[in-house]
Design an enzyme around this catalytic site. Structure first.
Site, PDB file in Angstrom:
ATOM      1  N   ASN A 139       0.613  -1.245   0.054  1.00 30.76           N
ATOM      2  CA  ASN A 139       0.058  -0.058  -0.067  1.00 30.76           C
ATOM      3  C   ASN A 139       0.990   1.253   0.038  1.00 30.76           C
ATOM      4  O   ASN A 139       0.315   2.386   0.118  1.00 30.76           O
ATOM      5  CB  ASN A 139      -0.985   0.145   1.033  1.00 30.76           C
ATOM      6  CG  ASN A 139      -0.318   0.166   2.575  1.00 30.76           C
ATOM      7  OD1 ASN A 139       1.190   0.325   2.632  1.00 30.76           O
ATOM      8  ND2 ASN A 139      -1.137  -0.118   3.620  1.00 30.76           N
ATOM      9  N   LYS A 140       2.281   0.920  -0.096  1.00 27.17           N
ATOM     10  CA  LYS A 140       2.940   2.252  -0.211  1.00 27.17           C
ATOM     11  C   LYS A 140       2.964   3.062  -1.662  1.00 27.17           C
ATOM     12  O   LYS A 140       2.503   2.282  -2.700  1.00 27.17           O
ATOM     13  CB  LYS A 140       4.399   1.832   0.318  1.00 27.17           C
ATOM     14  CG  LYS A 140       4.411   1.501   1.751  1.00 27.17           C
ATOM     15  CD  LYS A 140       3.930   2.520   2.903  1.00 27.17           C
ATOM     16  CE  LYS A 140       4.263   2.321   4.274  1.00 27.17           C
ATOM     17  NZ  LYS A 140       3.511   1.142   4.700  1.00 27.17           N
ATOM     18  N   THR A 141       3.469   4.211  -1.642  1.00 26.19           N
ATOM     19  CA  THR A 141       3.499   4.933  -2.886  1.00 26.19           C
ATOM     20  C   THR A 141       4.375   4.240  -3.923  1.00 26.19           C
ATOM     21  O   THR A 141       3.599   4.265  -5.164  1.00 26.19           O
ATOM     22  CB  THR A 141       4.205   6.309  -2.477  1.00 26.19           C
ATOM     23  OG1 THR A 141       3.554   7.116  -1.556  1.00 26.19           O
ATOM     24  CG2 THR A 141       4.019   7.232  -3.991  1.00 26.19           C
TER      25      THR A 141
END
Length: 366
Positions: free
Chosen positions: A182-184
């Site tokens: 879910n990170k950039t």
């Protein structure tokens, strides 16, 4: 009605081609050309001299602290309003976390609270760039320099975030990043460690790979770990770096849509404060009334819109509990909501989310 998740990875570009190259060449474990390519590309993007990849963001923090020599008898100042990994890794070294409060406006650690918490046992300060907004790095770097303290930057949520034009992670003695799904930018799992000192960086590389001797085969002369990233993960990461600007720009556009559409409601969005680049890892709102937080989340869930609450204070967790009171962190923690924040959100989905939030407050006002 289709469900809108809080996050989806934005995969594309060369990801499939690079992963298939790993499969066809057989380089699927922790050796292979994509490891160094990803590390070099990441270092170049953030403006660091070197970077070393690891298995996830949590071991990145542990590795960084170990490489600095933080351990038993040391105190590490850390915001109470943070994800638990920040605190767990301090405890894993044998050091003691010393909690401090955060600022209401930026949600970041309060530099004055850091100064007030310093004792003769303080060894390091951990600055956590929460939800994509940077900490006040002028104040924190000056404080650490004046007090001769190590500075650790937890940039798990800060890829693409800048303080006065300088990317976070390039201020501290060490810095860490996370590439969870879910990170950039993501590698599925994975992380990265930066270090200013070549000696500390060399120690990170040895510690992450079982402490193997650089000159003697299968000779290990230190207690170490297996924290290595795989070549497949690095292949995905390289493809993500190539799309980084596109991803960040879209996330900032989404944050602006939320800010504009929700501006007349009894809440505030998590906006940029000062000369910063807010990467908006998560697009967040802070409702005015604490009792609205969970009710609004339930309303959105009924409309098939997933959200996340802000992190509870780490100092409330049973294994690292403190009786200290942190009024700012406590307040924002109980009023904050992370909204769907992924680059693939459509205008129709954003309209649906904003309309649902507005609808909740319209019903409440009757």
């Amino acid at each position: 009605m289709s469900r809108i998740p809080v996050y989806e990875p934005y995969l594309g570009g060369n990801a499939s081609a690079y992963v298939n190259e790993c499969l066809t060449t057989g380089w699927i474990s922790s050796r292979g050309a994509f490891i160094s390519r990803f590390e070099d590309a990441f270092a170049a993007y953030v403006g660091a001299s070197h970077a070393t990849s690891v298995a996830n963001g949590t071991v990145a923090l542990h590795l960084a602290l170990e490489a600095l020599g933080v351990g038993a008898g040391d105190e590490v100042i850390v915001p109470s309003f943070t994800y638990i990994a920040s605190v767990n890794t301090i405890l894993q070294t044998g050091a003691m976390p010393v909690y401090v409060d955060s600022l209401q406006d930026t949600l970041q650690v309060d530099p004055q609270a850091i100064r007030n918490a310093i004792t003769r046992r303080t060894r390091a300060v951990m600055a956590v760039h929460l939800y994509g907004h940077p900490c006040d790095m002028d104040a924190i770097t000056a404080l650490c320099r004046d007090q001769d303290l190590l500075l650790v930057e937890d940039c798990a949520e800060g890829f693409g975030t800048r303080w006065k034009g300088q990317h976070v992670g390039t201020f501290g003695d060490v810095a860490t990043f996370s590439f969870f799904g879910n990170k950039t930018i993501t590698t599925g799992e994975g992380g990265m460690v930066l270090a200013k000192s070549p000696d500390v960086m060399d120690k990170c590389r040895r510690l992450k790979s079982q402490g193997v001797s650089p000159t003697r085969e299968y000779w290990h002369d230190m207690l170490a770990y297996n924290y290595r990233m795989t070549n497949i993960q690095a292949a995905i990461g390289l493809a993500q770096i190539e799309m980084a600007e596109e991803i960040i720009q879209r996330k900032q556009q989404i944050a602006e849509i939320y800010r504009t559409r929700l501006s007349q409601l009894p809440l505030r969005t998590h906006d940029s404060m000062g000369d910063v680049d807010h990467s908006h890892w998560m697009c967040s709102i802070i409702v005015d009334r604490m009792e609205d937080r969970d009710r609004l989340r339930a309303h959105l869930a009924d409309d098939q819109i997933e959200t996340r609450p802000f992190f509870p204070l780490a100092s409330h967790m049973p294994h690292c509990h403190s009786d200290q009171i942190f009024p700012n962190g406590e307040s924002v923690s109980k009023r904050g909501i992370n909204l769907p924040s992924y680059p693939g959100l459509t205008e129709q989905q954003l309209n649906r989310i904003c309309s649902s939030i507005a609808g909740y407050f319209e019903v409440r006002a009757r």
